[in-house]
Design a protein around this motif. Sequence first.
Motif, mmCIF file in Angstrom:
data_model
loop_
_atom_site.group_PDB
_atom_site.id
_atom_site.type_symbol
_atom_site.label_atom_id
_atom_site.label_comp_id
_atom_site.label_asym_id
_atom_site.label_seq_id
_atom_site.Cartn_x
_atom_site.Cartn_y
_atom_site.Cartn_z
ATOM 1 N N VAL A 43 0.696 -1.286 0.107
ATOM 2 C CA VAL A 43 -0.275 0.037 0.049
ATOM 3 C C VAL A 43 0.974 1.268 0.117
ATOM 4 C CG1 VAL A 43 -1.838 1.234 1.218
ATOM 5 C CG2 VAL A 43 -1.937 -1.067 1.003
ATOM 6 N N LEU A 44 1.818 1.405 0.790
ATOM 7 C CA LEU A 44 2.775 2.436 0.957
ATOM 8 C C LEU A 44 3.358 2.705 -0.531
ATOM 9 C CD1 LEU A 44 4.786 1.826 4.472
ATOM 10 C CD2 LEU A 44 3.087 3.601 3.992
ATOM 11 N N PHE A 45 3.823 1.830 -1.151
ATOM 12 C CA PHE A 45 4.437 2.102 -2.581
ATOM 13 C C PHE A 45 3.541 2.522 -3.489
ATOM 14 C CE2 PHE A 45 9.039 0.623 -2.728
ATOM 15 C CZ PHE A 45 9.227 0.730 -1.280
ATOM 16 N N SER A 46 2.514 1.856 -3.612
ATOM 17 C CA SER A 46 1.633 2.286 -4.405
ATOM 18 C C SER A 46 1.050 3.606 -4.344
ATOM 19 C CB SER A 46 0.348 1.383 -4.514
ATOM 20 O OG SER A 46 0.648 0.153 -5.001
ATOM 21 N N VAL A 47 0.640 4.134 -3.088
ATOM 22 C CA VAL A 47 0.047 5.236 -2.722
ATOM 23 C C VAL A 47 1.121 6.347 -2.996
ATOM 24 C CG1 VAL A 47 -1.009 6.893 -0.902
ATOM 25 C CG2 VAL A 47 -1.594 4.328 -1.361
ATOM 26 N N ALA A 48 2.497 6.161 -2.257
ATOM 27 C CA ALA A 48 3.533 7.102 -2.366
ATOM 28 C C ALA A 48 3.912 7.522 -3.690
ATOM 29 C CB ALA A 48 4.806 6.565 -1.626
ATOM 30 N N THR A 51 0.760 9.976 -5.152
ATOM 31 C CA THR A 51 0.728 11.193 -4.310
ATOM 32 C C THR A 51 2.019 11.522 -3.241
ATOM 33 O OG1 THR A 51 -0.592 12.726 -2.906
ATOM 34 C CG2 THR A 51 -0.592 10.331 -2.454
ATOM 35 N N PRO A 52 2.369 12.820 -3.305
ATOM 36 C CA PRO A 52 3.550 12.987 -2.405
ATOM 37 C C PRO A 52 3.108 13.361 -0.874
ATOM 38 C CG PRO A 52 3.029 14.828 -4.022
ATOM 39 C CD PRO A 52 2.153 13.843 -4.362
ATOM 40 N N ASN A 53 1.553 13.565 -0.740
ATOM 41 C CA ASN A 53 1.142 13.818 0.364
ATOM 42 C C ASN A 53 1.377 12.914 1.403
ATOM 43 O OD1 ASN A 53 -0.912 14.004 2.528
ATOM 44 N ND2 ASN A 53 -1.826 15.884 1.181
ATOM 45 N N ARG A 54 2.340 13.281 2.501
ATOM 46 C CA ARG A 54 2.838 12.273 3.454
ATOM 47 C C ARG A 54 1.448 11.680 4.378
ATOM 48 N NH1 ARG A 54 8.365 13.084 4.128
ATOM 49 N NH2 ARG A 54 8.376 11.259 5.784
ATOM 50 N N PHE A 55 0.627 12.841 4.682
ATOM 51 C CA PHE A 55 -0.364 12.366 5.352
ATOM 52 C C PHE A 55 -1.274 11.424 4.823
ATOM 53 C CE2 PHE A 55 -4.681 12.977 7.262
ATOM 54 C CZ PHE A 55 -4.254 12.919 8.510
ATOM 55 N N THR A 56 -1.350 11.528 3.518
ATOM 56 C CA THR A 56 -2.313 10.461 2.809
ATOM 57 C C THR A 56 -1.705 9.371 2.907
ATOM 58 O OG1 THR A 56 -3.275 12.344 1.350
ATOM 59 C CG2 THR A 56 -3.372 10.115 0.545
#
Length: 236
Positions: A43-48, A51-56
Amino acid sequence: MKSLSLPNFTKKKKSKASVNEKLNVLRAGVLGSNDGILTVVGVLFSVAVATPNRFTIFIAGLADLVACAFSMASGEYASVSTQKDTEVETVKAEQTLLKNDFASELKAVQDYYVSQGVSVQTAQEIAQDLLAKKPLATVLEVKYDLKLDDYQSPWSAAFSSLISASLGGILPLAAMSLSPVAYMWPATILAVCISVSLTGFLSAKLGDGLVKIAIIRNLLVGIITMIIHYSLGILL
Protein backbone atom coordinates in the motif's frame (compact mmCIF):
# COMPACT_ATOMS: atom_id res chain seq x y z
CA MET A 1 0.57 -59.94 35.69
CA LYS A 2 3.40 -57.62 36.65
CA SER A 3 2.55 -54.00 36.01
CA LEU A 4 4.44 -52.60 33.06
CA SER A 5 4.79 -49.01 32.00
CA LEU A 6 7.09 -46.63 30.21
CA PRO A 7 8.29 -44.08 32.83
CA ASN A 8 9.09 -41.29 30.40
CA PHE A 9 6.13 -41.78 28.06
CA THR A 10 3.71 -39.31 29.65
CA LYS A 11 6.42 -36.86 30.59
CA LYS A 12 7.77 -36.73 27.06
CA LYS A 13 4.30 -36.31 25.57
CA LYS A 14 3.48 -33.56 28.04
CA SER A 15 6.69 -31.77 27.18
CA LYS A 16 6.01 -32.18 23.46
CA ALA A 17 2.48 -30.83 23.86
CA SER A 18 3.79 -27.75 25.66
CA VAL A 19 6.42 -27.21 22.97
CA ASN A 20 3.81 -27.60 20.22
CA GLU A 21 1.61 -24.98 21.87
CA LYS A 22 4.50 -22.52 22.04
CA LEU A 23 5.55 -23.26 18.46
CA ASN A 24 1.99 -22.73 17.27
CA VAL A 25 1.90 -19.27 18.85
CA LEU A 26 5.35 -18.40 17.50
CA ARG A 27 4.44 -19.66 14.04
CA ALA A 28 1.35 -17.47 14.02
CA GLY A 29 3.52 -14.57 15.15
CA VAL A 30 6.11 -14.99 12.40
CA LEU A 31 3.47 -15.39 9.67
CA GLY A 32 1.56 -12.40 10.99
CA SER A 33 4.68 -10.26 11.05
CA ASN A 34 5.63 -11.18 7.50
CA ASP A 35 2.12 -10.45 6.21
CA GLY A 36 2.07 -7.16 8.11
CA ILE A 37 5.32 -6.09 6.45
CA LEU A 38 4.40 -7.03 2.90
CA THR A 39 0.81 -5.78 2.85
CA VAL A 40 1.72 -2.42 4.39
CA VAL A 41 4.65 -2.03 2.00
CA GLY A 42 2.39 -2.79 -0.94
CA VAL A 43 0.00 0.00 0.00
CA LEU A 44 2.76 2.45 0.94
CA PHE A 45 4.61 2.06 -2.34
CA SER A 46 1.49 2.25 -4.51
CA VAL A 47 0.15 5.34 -2.74
CA ALA A 48 3.52 7.10 -2.36
CA VAL A 49 4.13 6.88 -6.10
CA ALA A 50 0.66 8.29 -6.81
CA THR A 51 0.80 11.19 -4.33
CA PRO A 52 3.54 13.13 -2.49
CA ASN A 53 1.17 13.93 0.41
CA ARG A 54 2.79 12.33 3.47
CA PHE A 55 -0.41 12.42 5.54
CA THR A 56 -2.34 10.57 2.84
CA ILE A 57 0.44 7.99 2.63
CA PHE A 58 0.44 7.56 6.40
CA ILE A 59 -3.34 7.15 6.67
CA ALA A 60 -3.40 4.61 3.83
CA GLY A 61 -0.57 2.62 5.40
CA LEU A 62 -2.10 2.78 8.88
CA ALA A 63 -5.51 1.67 7.62
CA ASP A 64 -3.94 -1.27 5.84
CA LEU A 65 -1.88 -2.16 8.93
CA VAL A 66 -4.96 -2.30 11.14
CA ALA A 67 -6.95 -4.27 8.56
CA CYS A 68 -4.12 -6.75 8.05
CA ALA A 69 -3.61 -7.25 11.79
CA PHE A 70 -7.27 -8.03 12.46
CA SER A 71 -7.56 -10.15 9.32
CA MET A 72 -4.58 -12.28 10.38
CA ALA A 73 -5.92 -12.57 13.92
CA SER A 74 -9.37 -13.67 12.81
CA GLY A 75 -7.87 -16.14 10.35
CA GLU A 76 -5.67 -17.72 13.02
CA TYR A 77 -8.58 -17.87 15.45
CA ALA A 78 -10.76 -19.64 12.89
CA SER A 79 -7.98 -22.03 11.86
CA VAL A 80 -6.95 -23.08 15.38
CA SER A 81 -10.58 -23.26 16.51
CA THR A 82 -11.28 -25.69 13.68
CA GLN A 83 -8.27 -27.76 14.70
CA LYS A 84 -9.46 -27.76 18.31
CA ASP A 85 -12.97 -28.82 17.26
CA THR A 86 -11.46 -31.69 15.26
CA GLU A 87 -9.43 -32.80 18.28
CA VAL A 88 -12.51 -32.69 20.52
CA GLU A 89 -14.45 -34.84 18.03
CA THR A 90 -11.54 -37.26 17.87
CA VAL A 91 -11.65 -37.64 21.65
CA LYS A 92 -15.39 -38.38 21.51
CA ALA A 93 -14.86 -40.97 18.76
CA GLU A 94 -12.14 -42.72 20.75
CA GLN A 95 -14.33 -42.77 23.84
CA THR A 96 -16.98 -44.58 21.80
CA LEU A 97 -14.45 -47.04 20.39
CA LEU A 98 -13.08 -47.85 23.84
CA LYS A 99 -16.62 -48.60 24.97
CA ASN A 100 -17.79 -50.56 21.93
CA ASP A 101 -14.62 -52.02 20.39
CA PHE A 102 -12.00 -52.29 23.10
CA ALA A 103 -10.18 -55.12 21.30
CA SER A 104 -9.31 -52.98 18.28
CA GLU A 105 -8.02 -50.20 20.54
CA LEU A 106 -5.89 -52.69 22.42
CA LYS A 107 -4.48 -53.98 19.14
CA ALA A 108 -3.73 -50.45 17.94
CA VAL A 109 -1.65 -49.74 21.04
CA GLN A 110 0.05 -53.12 20.79
CA ASP A 111 0.89 -52.56 17.11
CA TYR A 112 2.35 -49.17 17.96
CA TYR A 113 4.86 -50.65 20.39
CA VAL A 114 5.68 -53.49 18.01
CA SER A 115 6.50 -50.84 15.38
CA GLN A 116 8.86 -49.27 17.92
CA GLY A 117 10.85 -52.50 18.15
CA VAL A 118 9.15 -54.11 21.18
CA SER A 119 8.40 -57.84 20.99
CA VAL A 120 4.79 -58.88 20.41
CA GLN A 121 4.38 -60.40 23.87
CA THR A 122 5.90 -57.41 25.67
CA ALA A 123 3.91 -54.98 23.52
CA GLN A 124 0.70 -56.80 24.45
CA GLU A 125 1.54 -56.59 28.16
CA ILE A 126 2.37 -52.87 27.88
CA ALA A 127 -0.84 -52.20 25.95
CA GLN A 128 -2.97 -54.05 28.50
CA ASP A 129 -1.29 -52.25 31.39
CA LEU A 130 -1.66 -48.78 29.84
CA LEU A 131 -5.27 -49.29 28.79
CA ALA A 132 -6.11 -50.50 32.29
CA LYS A 133 -4.67 -47.31 33.81
CA LYS A 134 -5.39 -44.54 31.31
CA PRO A 135 -7.22 -45.91 28.26
CA LEU A 136 -8.35 -42.69 26.58
CA ALA A 137 -5.08 -40.82 27.08
CA THR A 138 -3.12 -43.80 25.77
CA VAL A 139 -5.02 -44.29 22.52
CA LEU A 140 -4.98 -40.54 21.79
CA GLU A 141 -1.22 -40.38 22.28
CA VAL A 142 -0.51 -43.55 20.30
CA LYS A 143 -2.93 -43.08 17.40
CA TYR A 144 -2.99 -39.29 16.98
CA ASP A 145 -0.07 -37.90 19.01
CA LEU A 146 -2.61 -35.90 21.01
CA LYS A 147 -2.58 -35.23 24.71
CA LEU A 148 -5.91 -35.43 26.49
CA ASP A 149 -7.36 -32.03 27.48
CA ASP A 150 -4.32 -30.18 26.11
CA TYR A 151 -5.75 -28.30 23.16
CA GLN A 152 -4.03 -25.44 21.39
CA SER A 153 -5.51 -22.06 22.23
CA PRO A 154 -7.14 -20.16 19.33
CA TRP A 155 -7.01 -16.97 21.40
CA SER A 156 -3.24 -17.25 21.89
CA ALA A 157 -2.68 -17.74 18.16
CA ALA A 158 -5.04 -14.86 17.30
CA PHE A 159 -3.40 -12.48 19.77
CA SER A 160 0.06 -13.45 18.54
CA SER A 161 -0.94 -12.71 14.93
CA LEU A 162 -2.59 -9.43 15.88
CA ILE A 163 0.46 -8.10 17.71
CA SER A 164 3.07 -9.43 15.29
CA ALA A 165 1.26 -8.17 12.17
CA SER A 166 1.00 -4.74 13.79
CA LEU A 167 4.67 -4.71 14.77
CA GLY A 168 5.74 -6.05 11.37
CA GLY A 169 4.18 -3.15 9.48
CA ILE A 170 5.25 -0.41 11.89
CA LEU A 171 8.89 -0.14 10.76
CA PRO A 172 8.14 0.41 7.03
CA LEU A 173 5.24 2.73 7.93
CA ALA A 174 7.45 4.79 10.25
CA ALA A 175 10.26 4.93 7.69
CA MET A 176 7.95 6.15 4.94
CA SER A 177 6.03 8.61 7.12
CA LEU A 178 8.70 10.06 9.43
CA SER A 179 11.96 10.05 7.51
CA PRO A 180 13.05 13.23 5.69
CA VAL A 181 11.54 13.55 2.23
CA ALA A 182 14.94 13.21 0.56
CA TYR A 183 15.55 9.85 2.28
CA MET A 184 11.98 8.56 2.29
CA TRP A 185 12.44 5.88 -0.36
CA PRO A 186 15.85 4.51 0.66
CA ALA A 187 14.80 4.52 4.34
CA THR A 188 11.65 2.54 3.54
CA ILE A 189 13.49 0.06 1.32
CA LEU A 190 16.07 -0.49 4.06
CA ALA A 191 13.31 -0.92 6.67
CA VAL A 192 11.60 -3.53 4.51
CA CYS A 193 14.83 -5.45 3.91
CA ILE A 194 15.64 -5.50 7.63
CA SER A 195 12.10 -6.57 8.56
CA VAL A 196 11.76 -9.44 6.07
CA SER A 197 15.29 -10.64 6.88
CA LEU A 198 14.35 -10.84 10.54
CA THR A 199 11.19 -12.83 9.86
CA GLY A 200 13.16 -15.11 7.55
CA PHE A 201 15.69 -15.70 10.31
CA LEU A 202 12.99 -16.44 12.88
CA SER A 203 11.05 -18.76 10.58
CA ALA A 204 14.23 -20.76 9.87
CA LYS A 205 15.04 -21.04 13.55
CA LEU A 206 11.52 -22.17 14.46
CA GLY A 207 11.38 -24.70 11.64
CA ASP A 208 14.98 -25.93 11.95
CA GLY A 209 15.57 -24.72 8.41
CA LEU A 210 18.54 -23.12 6.68
CA VAL A 211 18.85 -19.57 7.96
CA LYS A 212 20.72 -18.18 4.94
CA ILE A 213 18.23 -19.58 2.44
CA ALA A 214 15.24 -18.36 4.48
CA ILE A 215 16.64 -14.84 4.71
CA ILE A 216 17.48 -14.69 0.99
CA ARG A 217 14.03 -16.06 0.09
CA ASN A 218 12.27 -13.46 2.25
CA LEU A 219 14.48 -10.68 0.86
CA LEU A 220 13.60 -11.66 -2.70
CA VAL A 221 9.89 -11.72 -1.85
CA GLY A 222 10.17 -8.30 -0.21
CA ILE A 223 12.08 -6.81 -3.14
CA ILE A 224 9.66 -8.26 -5.69
CA THR A 225 6.72 -6.92 -3.65
CA MET A 226 8.23 -3.43 -3.65
CA ILE A 227 8.91 -3.52 -7.40
CA ILE A 228 5.41 -4.74 -8.24
CA HIS A 229 3.61 -2.13 -6.15
CA TYR A 230 5.92 0.68 -7.23
CA SER A 231 5.14 -0.24 -10.82
CA LEU A 232 1.41 -0.37 -10.10
CA GLY A 233 1.60 3.08 -8.57
CA ILE A 234 3.22 4.45 -11.70
CA LEU A 235 0.72 2.76 -13.99
CA LEU A 236 -2.29 3.93 -12.02
